[in-house]
Design an enzyme around this catalytic site. Sequence first.
Site, PDB file in Angstrom:
ATOM      1  N   GLU A  17      52.823   4.355  37.373  1.00  0.00           N
ATOM      2  CA  GLU A  17      53.972   3.478  37.603  1.00  0.00           C
ATOM      3  C   GLU A  17      54.584   2.969  36.296  1.00  0.00           C
ATOM      4  OE1 GLU A  17      53.299  -0.240  39.674  1.00  0.00           O
ATOM      5  OE2 GLU A  17      55.363  -0.869  39.300  1.00  0.00           O
ATOM      6  N   ASP A  45      48.766 -15.140  24.567  1.00  0.00           N
ATOM      7  CA  ASP A  45      50.086 -15.682  24.415  1.00  0.00           C
ATOM      8  C   ASP A  45      49.992 -16.986  23.630  1.00  0.00           C
ATOM      9  OD1 ASP A  45      52.522 -16.812  24.870  1.00  0.00           O
ATOM     10  OD2 ASP A  45      52.659 -16.018  26.921  1.00  0.00           O
ATOM     11  N   ASP A 104      46.228  -9.842  27.359  1.00  0.00           N
ATOM     12  CA  ASP A 104      47.485 -10.444  26.945  1.00  0.00           C
ATOM     13  C   ASP A 104      47.154 -11.833  26.419  1.00  0.00           C
ATOM     14  OD1 ASP A 104      50.002 -11.440  26.624  1.00  0.00           O
ATOM     15  OD2 ASP A 104      50.557 -11.380  28.736  1.00  0.00           O
ATOM     16  N   VAL A 146      50.001 -11.190  21.427  1.00  0.00           N
ATOM     17  CA  VAL A 146      49.519  -9.832  21.218  1.00  0.00           C
ATOM     18  C   VAL A 146      49.018  -9.250  22.534  1.00  0.00           C
ATOM     19  CG1 VAL A 146      48.925 -10.137  18.799  1.00  0.00           C
ATOM     20  CG2 VAL A 146      47.240 -10.704  20.531  1.00  0.00           C
TER      21      VAL A 146
END
Lengths: 448, 447
Positions: free
Chosen positions: B68, B138, B136, B192
Amino acid sequence: MEIIRSQKKNETTSTNLSLYRSAPVLEVRLDDFELYAIDRLRVLKGISDGLSRGKKPDEMEKLVNELWRSNMRHLDASQITNKDIISHFVLRLVYCRTEELRKWFLSMETTLFRYRFRIESPESQRVLMAEFQLPYKALSHVEYEGVKDKLVQVSRSIGQTSTVDTLFFKVPFQEVPELVANRRVFLLKGNAYVAMNQVASIVVSHFRSNLSKALVLTNRKWTSTIREQEKGRLTPIVEALSSSYLGPDYSQSREIADISLKDIDQLANSSFPLCMRHLFNRLREDHHLKHGGRMQLGLFLKGVGLRLEDALAFWRAEFSQKVGSERFEKEYAYTVRHNYGKEGKRTDYTPYSCQKIISFTPSVGDHHGCPYRHFSEDNLRAALSTMGIGGRAMDDVMDKVRNHHYQLACTLTFEAIHSSSCDTGINHPNQYFSQSRKLLSPKDQLST
Amino acid sequence: MEKDLNGAVDMQIDECGQNKHSRNQEDQDFSSNILKCTMESSSLMQTFVDGYHGKHPAQDQSYLSRREFSFTLENDIYLRFQSFKNANEMEQSVKEKCPHKIDIGPVYSIDPVKRHAYAQSGSNGFAPVERELVFDIDISEYNDVRYCCTGSDICLDCWPLMAIAIKVIDAALRDDFGFNHILWVYSGRRGVHCWVCDSKARRLSNEQRSSIADYLHVYKGSENSSKKASLTGSVLHPFLVRSYTNVLIDYFEKKLMHSQKLFSYEERYQKILGVIPDESIVTELHDKWKADRKSSSCFEENRWNQLKSLLQSRKQKVQGLRRCVEEIVFTYTYPRIDMEVSKHMNHLLKAPFCVHPKTGRVCVPMDPQHCDSFDPTAVPTLSKLLEELNTGGWKADTENGWSGTSLGESIQFFRSSFLQPLLKTCREEMESSYNAKVQSNKNSLNW
Ligand code: SF4
Ligand SMILES: [Zn+2]
C-alpha cells in the site's frame, strides 16, 4: 525440548490438557454439539469477566479452576476429554468469523490454557512441552558464565533473587513477547534468555499462535464450504450461538431516546464516566482535542444517541473557536461524519470498550485513555473530588487503582455517585452511561 | 553526513505546487528537471520498498503490487490503498496525481486495490502480511523538557534529544534484537523515522511489534501525570543501565542541562525537584538555589552536583531517593517514541526521500554513527535543490546523478551503507530458501 533433564520416556504419563491439534473424528450428537459449546462459553465468559474486573493471577487461577470444574463436568468420566475437545472446536466455528470475535476467543482460550497448564503436574507439563517440540537449547556452562552478570541483573530488576541454579534457555525473542514487553528477560542479538520458571509463558505463546493461525484457517473453511454444507444442520446453531452470547456493542443507542444538544452539559455532569467527563471538560475549555480524544469521545457520544447533525454542531461550536470554522469543515468534519459511517469506508465504528481505552498509551497533550489508569494519583484525586467522591469512597477507589483494578475503581465511583450497587461491573463507558440513566431518570425509560 | 547533506530528492517533489511559485520563464526547465528527480528518486524508493527481491525465480512477483502507498494531494485529499505493478506504473501515477506526500504502508495478502472484490466474495482475507518495523520520534513529544523551541520547531539545542533517541534505539535494535538493516531518516520537519528492514523484522506480528515498543518504552507521561519516567525494581534492566551509562547521562550532563539551562530558572528547576518525593530535600535545595542570586554561568554544573550528592550521599534508606537521579535523567533525555506507529503493521509512514510538504525539506537518510553532527536546519529545501540542478551540477540518468547536488552524500550513504548490504542479505536468503525448495522437490521425486 531436549533440555529438561533426561526425559524419561514414560509412555504412561499423559495429560488432561489438550492442545487441540486436530478436529475430533468422533460422532457428535447434535444436542451435545450445542450443549457442550454453551458450557464452554460459560467458562470463557467467566474468564472474561474476571479479567475485566482486574483479578490478580492467583485469583484468576482459582476462578478458572472453579469455572472449569463446574461447567465442564460429564456424567461419564471417559467423556470429559471429548467434551473439552468438541466444545473447543465448535466455538472455533462460532468465533472464527470476524477479527473481533477471533480476538476475543483467542484471548480467552489462551487464558484458560495458561491456568490449566499451571495446575498440571510437572510430568505432564513436560509432556506438553515435548509436544510443542520446542527446539531451544539450554545454556551451556560456558555460555552461562559469559552472561551471568546480566542474568542476575535482570532477575534482580524483577524482584527475584536466586538465579544460581536456574536453568536458562536461549529463545528467539519473537516467541516470548510478554517477557520482552515487560523487560523480564535479558536480550542479546535476537535471543531472549529465559529462565526455567518462565517457560510456561513460552508454551502459552505457542498455544496462542497455533490457535491464532488455526482460526484464520477455520474461517476460510467456514466461508468456503462448511457454512453451505451444513446449512440445514450446524450452521443455524453456530450462528445462533454467537449472536445470543455477545454483549451489546453500543454502536447504536438502544436503551434511551436520542439525547439532544441542550442537555449535554447536564448529562456529562451526571452520567458520563470519568474518562468522558474529562475529555468533555477539556474540549469545553481548550476548544480542541487531539485525534485520540476526538475518537474516544466522538464514538461515545454517538453511542449515547447524539445524532450526526448534532454531533457536527457540537464539535464545530468548540473547534471553530480555536481553529476557525473553515478549518473545522476542512480538517475535522470528515472524521465526525466518518465515525457515523457517512464518509470513507462507511463502516459503523463502534464506541470503545473500557478494555480498549485502558490499553491506550496517551502521550503529551493527549487527554484520552482511562483516568484511573493514566492520571497521576494527585490528578485523579482532584478529578474524583469534583465528582463528589471523598472520604472512605475515595480511599477505596484509590486502593483499586493502586492494584491496577481500573474498571473496579470506576465501578466503585459509579456506586458512590449513584448510591446504588453495580453488580455487573463497568465494562464499557456507554454501559456506565445507560445504567446511570436508568437510575437517575427511570421515567425516560418507560416513555421510550 | 555533514552539514551539506542537503538537497532534495523526492519523488513527489510537487511539480504542481512548487512550480506555481517558481519563475515563469524557467518553468519549462524546472518541470523537466523535477520530473527527472522524480524518476530517480522513485527508483530509489522503489528499490527500498521492493528491493527485497530482485529477479530471482523464488521471488514473489506480486510483492510490489500488494504494497500500500497513500498519496496526499494538494488540498489534503488523502488517497489510501494505492498500489502499483511496477516502477513505471508508479511513476505514471505520481506524474498524474502530483501528490505532496507519499506514505508507505504494509504489504497485504492481496492487492489493496482489489480488496473490495474480495470483501464481496465474503472471505475477509484482506490483511497485512509484511511490514517494516518502524519508529517515529517527534520532537514535539519533548515540549515539556525543552525551552529553546516551541511546537514542532527544532534547532541545534534540542537536536541532541533526537540524537539520543537514535543512539539508544539503534543500539537496542542491533545488540538486543539482532537486527542489521536499519535506516534512519530525518523526517523533514520535527523528528526522525526509523525503518528496520530485516526480513525477520518485516514478518513480526502486531503482538511482537508491541513487545519491542514496550521494551523500549519507559516514558509514561501524559499531560496529567507529573512523573514522566517511572523506574521500578531495586536494579535496572541491563538495557536501561547500558542506555543510561553509554548515552543518557553524558548527553544530560554535557549538553542538555546546559543548552536548556535547566537549573538557571526557578520555574525550570522546580520541575526537576518535582520528581523528588522527599519534601525536606526539595525544600533544602530550593531555598539554597533561590537565595543564590548572583548570576553564574555554572549554575547548571553546581546545582546538579548539589542535587546528586544530596540524593546519593545521604545514607538514603528509601531506595526511591537514590533512583531519583536516574529518573530525572531519564525524564529529560530518554527517547519518547510514538507507540502506536510501531505497534501496528498497518500504520502508514512518510516515504524516505519525500519533501516535507510544510517545510520543503527533504526526508534524508542519515548515519546513526554521526547523528550528533547532523544539522536539521541545514537540510536543504526543494527550491535549493532545484537551483543546484539548474546551475548544472547535475547530470541526468547516471547512477550517481545526484553527486553534483548537496544530496549526493546522503544518497551515497544510503546506497553503500544501507541498500547494498540489505539487497545482499535478501539475495542470500532468497537463494537459500530457493535451494532448500529445489532440494526438497528433488527428494520427493527420488522417493
Ligand atoms: S473504567 Fe471504563 S468507563 Fe471507567 S473511566 Fe475507565 S475507560 Fe472510562
Ligand atoms: Zn530547539
